[in-house]
Enzyme design. Structure first.
Site, PDB file in Angstrom:
ATOM      1  N   TYR A 126       0.902  -1.200   0.199  1.00 40.76           N
ATOM      2  CA  TYR A 126       0.123   0.132   0.127  1.00 40.76           C
ATOM      3  C   TYR A 126       1.034   1.486   0.009  1.00 40.76           C
ATOM      4  CZ  TYR A 126      -4.031  -3.143   0.793  1.00 40.76           C
ATOM      5  OH  TYR A 126      -5.200  -3.793   0.824  1.00 40.76           O
ATOM      6  N   LYS A 173       4.123 -14.548   3.988  1.00 42.32           N
ATOM      7  CA  LYS A 173       4.523 -15.075   2.870  1.00 42.32           C
ATOM      8  C   LYS A 173       5.958 -14.954   2.522  1.00 42.32           C
ATOM      9  CE  LYS A 173       2.739 -17.506  -0.488  1.00 42.32           C
ATOM     10  NZ  LYS A 173       1.712 -18.851  -0.624  1.00 42.32           N
ATOM     11  N   ASP A 207      -1.464 -18.458   3.420  1.00 47.86           N
ATOM     12  CA  ASP A 207      -2.592 -19.369   2.519  1.00 47.86           C
ATOM     13  C   ASP A 207      -3.032 -20.360   3.524  1.00 47.86           C
ATOM     14  OD1 ASP A 207       0.155 -19.910   2.162  1.00 47.86           O
ATOM     15  OD2 ASP A 207      -0.113 -20.572   0.206  1.00 47.86           O
ATOM     16  N   ASP A 231      -5.660  -6.394   5.742  1.00 50.79           N
ATOM     17  CA  ASP A 231      -6.949  -5.954   5.063  1.00 50.79           C
ATOM     18  C   ASP A 231      -7.817  -6.914   4.525  1.00 50.79           C
ATOM     19  OD1 ASP A 231      -8.572  -4.038   3.647  1.00 50.79           O
ATOM     20  OD2 ASP A 231      -7.231  -3.512   2.459  1.00 50.79           O
ATOM     21  N   ASP A 235     -11.431  -8.655   6.786  1.00 51.36           N
ATOM     22  CA  ASP A 235     -12.807  -9.173   6.351  1.00 51.36           C
ATOM     23  C   ASP A 235     -13.099 -10.442   6.433  1.00 51.36           C
ATOM     24  OD1 ASP A 235     -12.480  -6.094   5.324  1.00 51.36           O
ATOM     25  OD2 ASP A 235     -13.909  -6.538   3.677  1.00 51.36           O
TER      26      ASP A 235
END
Ligand code: NAI
Length: 336
Positions: A126, A173, A207, A231, A235
């Site tokens: 970002y 990751k 993952d 982010d 959700d």
């Protein structure tokens, strides 16, 4: 009781509806406050300000230290840079804190979820550094700095200690992004080993972490992520406890804090009077705790817990029929 000055940013879409509901609920609960209402987002342009993040809004937050913010719309694949990204960077609100809890009366597939997502809020993918190298080839730069990675790790461990939480799991990751996510891990490990060895610490590749989260979210306590993962995971976690209508958030810096729900401006339901204001109200409760108004915070928390448990005034996202107004009125009645 101390009178607080709080900057109120209604935002776009459902923002004005849910922030107004929150304002009314906090006042009904006894908060003594002067609201300084200022815009951000497309509303700022509509009101004739110079851009989507006016200097006056920024200066007011810096002066008063605390803001309650509605969501703002960000155009997709073009247009202006996200107001949220700009705000978090300009005010150095480096920690996004998102508590995700099961609520009595809100039916989901899971019970007893009680975790907190802590997201690095200022860098990663970002950073907004994108380039067209040549037509048809574009790049996006993922930035990780030792300063920001250490700062968020230390924040997460300090938060765990203060909130009596036991375990921090870093989602990463680093098998692929060996340098950037590698640095994130290195900093987290160092803070754990040197400063907080009593907190349990582990790491999961993102993952597999998402699979584990959906299989059994109760195994997680604090989840620490860099910006993009935080982010997305926020959700995902919201869906485990009833959706975006029930997950609050805070953007915390050393000096300033901006409280806002995890959800966005929800253009699909904006202006219809059906948005669930609870996530914003819960963000208001986080703000009350930040302001050391614990008694009022508890009053509001008790009010929504009993209202939800009763199951009568649920909004549509929670399977009920109440609109924003009905839910807000029911909250206010309970607080009086
Ligand atoms: P969204 O969170 O606005 O909506 C996703 C879905 O959840 C929609 O179906 C919406 O109706 C529902 N929803 C969200 N909040 C709700 C609530 N309080 N009550 C009931 N239903 C609710 O995400 P979306 O659609 O991806 O993004 C819309 C805009 O919001 C975009 O411009 C995005 O950039 C912006 N956004 C802003 C944020 C912020 O200002 N903090 C955070 C996330 C997105």
């Amino acid at each position: 009781m101390a009178k607080h000055t709080i900057v109120l940013i209604p935002g776009d879409g459902i923002g004005p509806e849910v922030t107004e509901a929150t304002r009314q609920v906090l006042e009904a609960a006894g908060l003594s406050v002067d609201w300084v209402e200022l815009p951000a987002g497309t509303r700022a342009i509509e009101q004739g300000f110079e851009n989507v993040l006016p200097q006056r809004t920024l200066a007011a937050i810096q002066a008063h230290k605390v803001a309650l913010k509605g969501p703002v719309t960000t155009p997709v694949a073009g247009g202006f840079t996200s107001v949220n990204v700009q705000l978090r960077k300009r005010l150095m609100l480096y920690a996004a804190v998102r508590p995700v809890r099961s609520l009595a009366g809100v039916k989901t597939r899971y019970e007893n979820v009680d975790l907190v997502v802590i997201r690095e809020n200022t860098e990663g993918l970002y950073s907004g550094i994108e380039n067209e190298v040549t037509p048809g080839v574009v790049t996006s730069l993922k930035v990780a700095t030792e300063t920001a990675c250490t700062r968020i790790a230390r924040y997460a461990f300090r938060y765990a200690t203060r909130q009596h939480r036991k375990r921090i799991t870093v989602f990463h990751k680093a098998n692929i992004m060996k340098m950037t996510d590698g640095l994130f891990l290195k900093c987290a490990r160092r803070i754990y080993e040197e400063e907080y060895p009593n907190i349990e610490y582990n790491e999961l590749i993102i993952d597999a972490a998402c699979m584990k989260m959906v299989q059994d979210p109760t195994q997680f306590d604090i989840v620490l992520c860099e910006n993009l993962y935080g982010d997305v995971v926020s959700d995902l976690c919201a869906a485990l406890v009833g959706g975006l209508g029930v997950v609050p958030g805070a953007n915390i810096g050393d000096d300033v804090a901006v409280f806002e729900a995890v959800h966005g401006s929800a253009p699909d339901i904006a202006g219809k009077g059906v948005a669930n204001p609870l996530a914003c109200i819960m963000s208001g409760v986080m703000m009350l705790n930040h302001l050391h108004e614990e008694a009022i915070a508890e009053k509001v928390r008790n009010a929504y817990n009993s209202l939800l448990a009763e199951g009568k005034s649920l909004t549509r996202d929670l399977g009920g029929t109440a609109g924003t107004r009905e839910f807000t009125d029911a909250m206010i009645r309970r607080l009086k």
